[in-house]
Write a protein that holds these residues in place. Structure first.
Motif, PDB file in Angstrom:
ATOM      1  N   ILE A 196       0.837  -1.209   0.000  1.00  0.00           N
ATOM      2  CA  ILE A 196       0.000   0.000   0.000  1.00  0.00           C
ATOM      3  C   ILE A 196       0.865   1.249   0.000  1.00  0.00           C
ATOM      4  CG2 ILE A 196      -1.620   1.350   1.394  1.00  0.00           C
ATOM      5  CD1 ILE A 196      -2.907  -1.278   2.253  1.00  0.00           C
ATOM      6  N   VAL A 197       1.866   1.279   0.868  1.00  0.00           N
ATOM      7  CA  VAL A 197       2.772   2.440   0.930  1.00  0.00           C
ATOM      8  C   VAL A 197       3.507   2.616  -0.393  1.00  0.00           C
ATOM      9  CG1 VAL A 197       4.828   3.378   2.047  1.00  0.00           C
ATOM     10  CG2 VAL A 197       3.046   2.306   3.423  1.00  0.00           C
ATOM     11  N   GLY A 198       4.016   1.516  -0.939  1.00  0.00           N
ATOM     12  CA  GLY A 198       4.766   1.592  -2.193  1.00  0.00           C
ATOM     13  C   GLY A 198       3.911   2.075  -3.351  1.00  0.00           C
ATOM     14  N   ILE A 199       2.690   1.588  -3.446  1.00  0.00           N
ATOM     15  CA  ILE A 199       1.802   1.982  -4.548  1.00  0.00           C
ATOM     16  C   ILE A 199       1.458   3.462  -4.456  1.00  0.00           C
ATOM     17  CG2 ILE A 199      -0.518   1.690  -5.492  1.00  0.00           C
ATOM     18  CD1 ILE A 199      -0.274  -1.294  -4.776  1.00  0.00           C
ATOM     19  N   ILE A 200       1.098   3.923  -3.252  1.00  0.00           N
ATOM     20  CA  ILE A 200       0.738   5.340  -3.084  1.00  0.00           C
ATOM     21  C   ILE A 200       1.917   6.240  -3.417  1.00  0.00           C
ATOM     22  CG2 ILE A 200       0.104   7.087  -1.374  1.00  0.00           C
ATOM     23  CD1 ILE A 200      -1.608   4.973   0.001  1.00  0.00           C
ATOM     24  N   ALA A 201       3.104   5.906  -2.914  1.00  0.00           N
ATOM     25  CA  ALA A 201       4.280   6.730  -3.174  1.00  0.00           C
ATOM     26  C   ALA A 201       4.672   6.698  -4.652  1.00  0.00           C
ATOM     27  CB  ALA A 201       5.456   6.249  -2.317  1.00  0.00           C
ATOM     28  N   TYR A 202       4.538   5.546  -5.281  1.00  0.00           N
ATOM     29  CA  TYR A 202       4.901   5.421  -6.695  1.00  0.00           C
ATOM     30  C   TYR A 202       3.973   6.248  -7.583  1.00  0.00           C
ATOM     31  CZ  TYR A 202       5.851   3.205 -11.205  1.00  0.00           C
ATOM     32  OH  TYR A 202       6.166   2.982 -12.523  1.00  0.00           O
ATOM     33  N   VAL A 203       2.672   6.138  -7.329  1.00  0.00           N
ATOM     34  CA  VAL A 203       1.702   6.910  -8.118  1.00  0.00           C
ATOM     35  C   VAL A 203       1.910   8.407  -7.890  1.00  0.00           C
ATOM     36  CG1 VAL A 203      -0.749   7.412  -8.434  1.00  0.00           C
ATOM     37  CG2 VAL A 203       0.016   5.044  -8.191  1.00  0.00           C
ATOM     38  N   GLY A 204       2.120   8.800  -6.626  1.00  0.00           N
ATOM     39  CA  GLY A 204       2.338  10.206  -6.320  1.00  0.00           C
ATOM     40  C   GLY A 204       3.590  10.747  -6.983  1.00  0.00           C
ATOM     41  N   TYR A 205       4.668   9.967  -6.974  1.00  0.00           N
ATOM     42  CA  TYR A 205       5.917  10.405  -7.592  1.00  0.00           C
ATOM     43  C   TYR A 205       5.754  10.621  -9.086  1.00  0.00           C
ATOM     44  CZ  TYR A 205      10.636  10.131  -9.481  1.00  0.00           C
ATOM     45  OH  TYR A 205      11.789  10.379 -10.190  1.00  0.00           O
ATOM     46  N   ASN A 206       5.132   9.677  -9.755  1.00  0.00           N
ATOM     47  CA  ASN A 206       4.964   9.801 -11.206  1.00  0.00           C
ATOM     48  C   ASN A 206       4.022  10.944 -11.579  1.00  0.00           C
ATOM     49  OD1 ASN A 206       6.321   7.462 -12.863  1.00  0.00           O
ATOM     50  ND2 ASN A 206       5.606   6.530 -10.973  1.00  0.00           N
ATOM     51  N   HIS A 207       3.027  11.198 -10.751  1.00  0.00           N
ATOM     52  CA  HIS A 207       2.145  12.331 -11.003  1.00  0.00           C
ATOM     53  C   HIS A 207       2.912  13.649 -10.903  1.00  0.00           C
ATOM     54  CE1 HIS A 207      -1.324  15.097  -9.790  1.00  0.00           C
ATOM     55  NE2 HIS A 207      -1.522  14.782 -11.049  1.00  0.00           N
ATOM     56  N   LEU A 208       3.792  13.753  -9.905  1.00  0.00           N
ATOM     57  CA  LEU A 208       4.602  14.966  -9.765  1.00  0.00           C
ATOM     58  C   LEU A 208       5.582  15.113 -10.923  1.00  0.00           C
ATOM     59  CD1 LEU A 208       5.401  14.955  -5.932  1.00  0.00           C
ATOM     60  CD2 LEU A 208       3.681  16.290  -7.155  1.00  0.00           C
ATOM     61  N   VAL A 209       6.125  14.007 -11.402  1.00  0.00           N
ATOM     62  CA  VAL A 209       7.051  14.063 -12.543  1.00  0.00           C
ATOM     63  C   VAL A 209       6.338  14.616 -13.774  1.00  0.00           C
ATOM     64  CG1 VAL A 209       8.352  12.650 -14.183  1.00  0.00           C
ATOM     65  CG2 VAL A 209       8.600  12.260 -11.729  1.00  0.00           C
ATOM     66  N   VAL A 210       5.124  14.153 -14.017  1.00  0.00           N
ATOM     67  CA  VAL A 210       4.354  14.641 -15.169  1.00  0.00           C
ATOM     68  C   VAL A 210       4.078  16.131 -15.030  1.00  0.00           C
ATOM     69  CG1 VAL A 210       2.144  14.487 -16.372  1.00  0.00           C
ATOM     70  CG2 VAL A 210       3.314  12.402 -15.661  1.00  0.00           C
ATOM     71  N   LYS A 211       3.669  16.566 -13.837  1.00  0.00           N
ATOM     72  CA  LYS A 211       3.395  17.984 -13.596  1.00  0.00           C
ATOM     73  C   LYS A 211       4.653  18.825 -13.781  1.00  0.00           C
ATOM     74  CE  LYS A 211      -0.989  18.053 -12.218  1.00  0.00           C
ATOM     75  NZ  LYS A 211      -2.037  18.893 -12.862  1.00  0.00           N
ATOM     76  N   THR A 212       5.778  18.326 -13.293  1.00  0.00           N
ATOM     77  CA  THR A 212       7.046  19.058 -13.408  1.00  0.00           C
ATOM     78  C   THR A 212       7.479  19.171 -14.860  1.00  0.00           C
ATOM     79  OG1 THR A 212       7.723  18.286 -11.207  1.00  0.00           O
ATOM     80  CG2 THR A 212       9.444  19.144 -12.651  1.00  0.00           C
ATOM     81  N   ASP A 213       7.319  18.094 -15.615  1.00  0.00           N
ATOM     82  CA  ASP A 213       7.702  18.125 -17.035  1.00  0.00           C
ATOM     83  C   ASP A 213       6.907  19.180 -17.807  1.00  0.00           C
ATOM     84  OD1 ASP A 213       9.572  16.165 -16.679  1.00  0.00           O
ATOM     85  OD2 ASP A 213       8.295  14.524 -17.364  1.00  0.00           O
ATOM     86  N   LYS A 214       5.643  19.353 -17.455  1.00  0.00           N
ATOM     87  CA  LYS A 214       4.830  20.365 -18.137  1.00  0.00           C
ATOM     88  C   LYS A 214       5.392  21.764 -17.889  1.00  0.00           C
ATOM     89  CE  LYS A 214       0.442  17.826 -18.208  1.00  0.00           C
ATOM     90  NZ  LYS A 214      -0.974  17.808 -17.746  1.00  0.00           N
TER      91      LYS A 214
END
Length: 234
Positions: A196-214
């Protein structure tokens, strides 16, 4: 006949009274944490702390990135007008008042006007590197939690299985299921918590990466537009 019916009724009532009432058993979060012993409590507590850190970093960066992405659509038109009329101080003031990564990049370029174009481009690139670093602040911790969470959960799995095999060895290989339940419980509960911790952190990290790339693409587009503006004949 009536006696037979009465006998059947008594038998039915007796069977109904003797049959146990099946009650559904629920498992609360606290029972899941405390039910597997000390090892289970320690590992799941560590995972909960990691989850709290991951959520804090995610929302803090999300709000910061959202604020950084809010750029006035007329910003570059104002900069263009100020530069065309030679009002460089006014252009710097607009950048300071806007206070976004894009504005800080343009401000760095405006402050270098009059120098070779290559120097201006280099200054903008250096400023862009610093801005990206600020946008990605603490996201590496989020990525670490995404990878470490499941690993800590699997560590709990190994600890739980060791506990179960230890009970079997202590009982000479004849341990009952109840004696093994604690170790198996620890193994399963920590695995679930770690995933659960790994999934939440992984999804959150990738969402921030997408936002940062924009935002990075937005900075690059505005930097190119600014350099093109300097190349235009006055």
């Amino acid at each position: 006949m009536l006696g037979l019916q009465a006998s059947i009724g008594v038998t039915t009532d007796t069977a109904a009274a003797a049959s146990p009432v099946v009650q559904e058993k629920t498992l609360s979060i606290m029972e899941m944490i405390l039910g597997g012993g000390t090892g289970n409590v320690i590992i799941i507590s560590v995972l909960f702390v990691m989850l709290g850190v991951a959520l804090y970093i995610y929302f803090e960066r999300l709000f910061a990135i959202k604020a950084a992405s809010e750029v006035d659509k007329t910003f570059m038109f104002k900069i263009r007008d100020c530069i065309a009329s030679g009002r460089l101080d006014a252009a710097k003031m607009i950048c300071v008042q806007t206070n976004t990564p894009v504005a800080r990049l343009i401000e760095k370029g405006v402050s270098r006007i009059g120098k070779p174009l290559e120097d201006i481009n280099k200054a903008i690139e250096n400023a862009g590197t610093l801005e990206v670093y600020q946008l990605e602040k603490n996201t590496a911790i989020l990525a670490t939690i995404a990878g470490a969470g499941p690993m800590i959960g699997f560590l709990g799995t190994v600890v739980g299985m060791i506990m179960s095999f230890h009970e079997m060895a202590s009982a000479g290989g004849q341990a009952e299921m109840g004696a093994l339940a604690g170790g198996i419980y620890t193994a399963m509960a920590t695995t679930v918590a770690g995933l659960i911790v790994g999934i939440i952190a992984y999804v959150g990290y990738n969402h921030l990466v997408v936002k940062t790339d924009k935002i990075v693409h937005l900075m690059e587009a505005n930097a190119v537009e600014f350099l093109d503006l300097l190349n235009e004949p006055l």
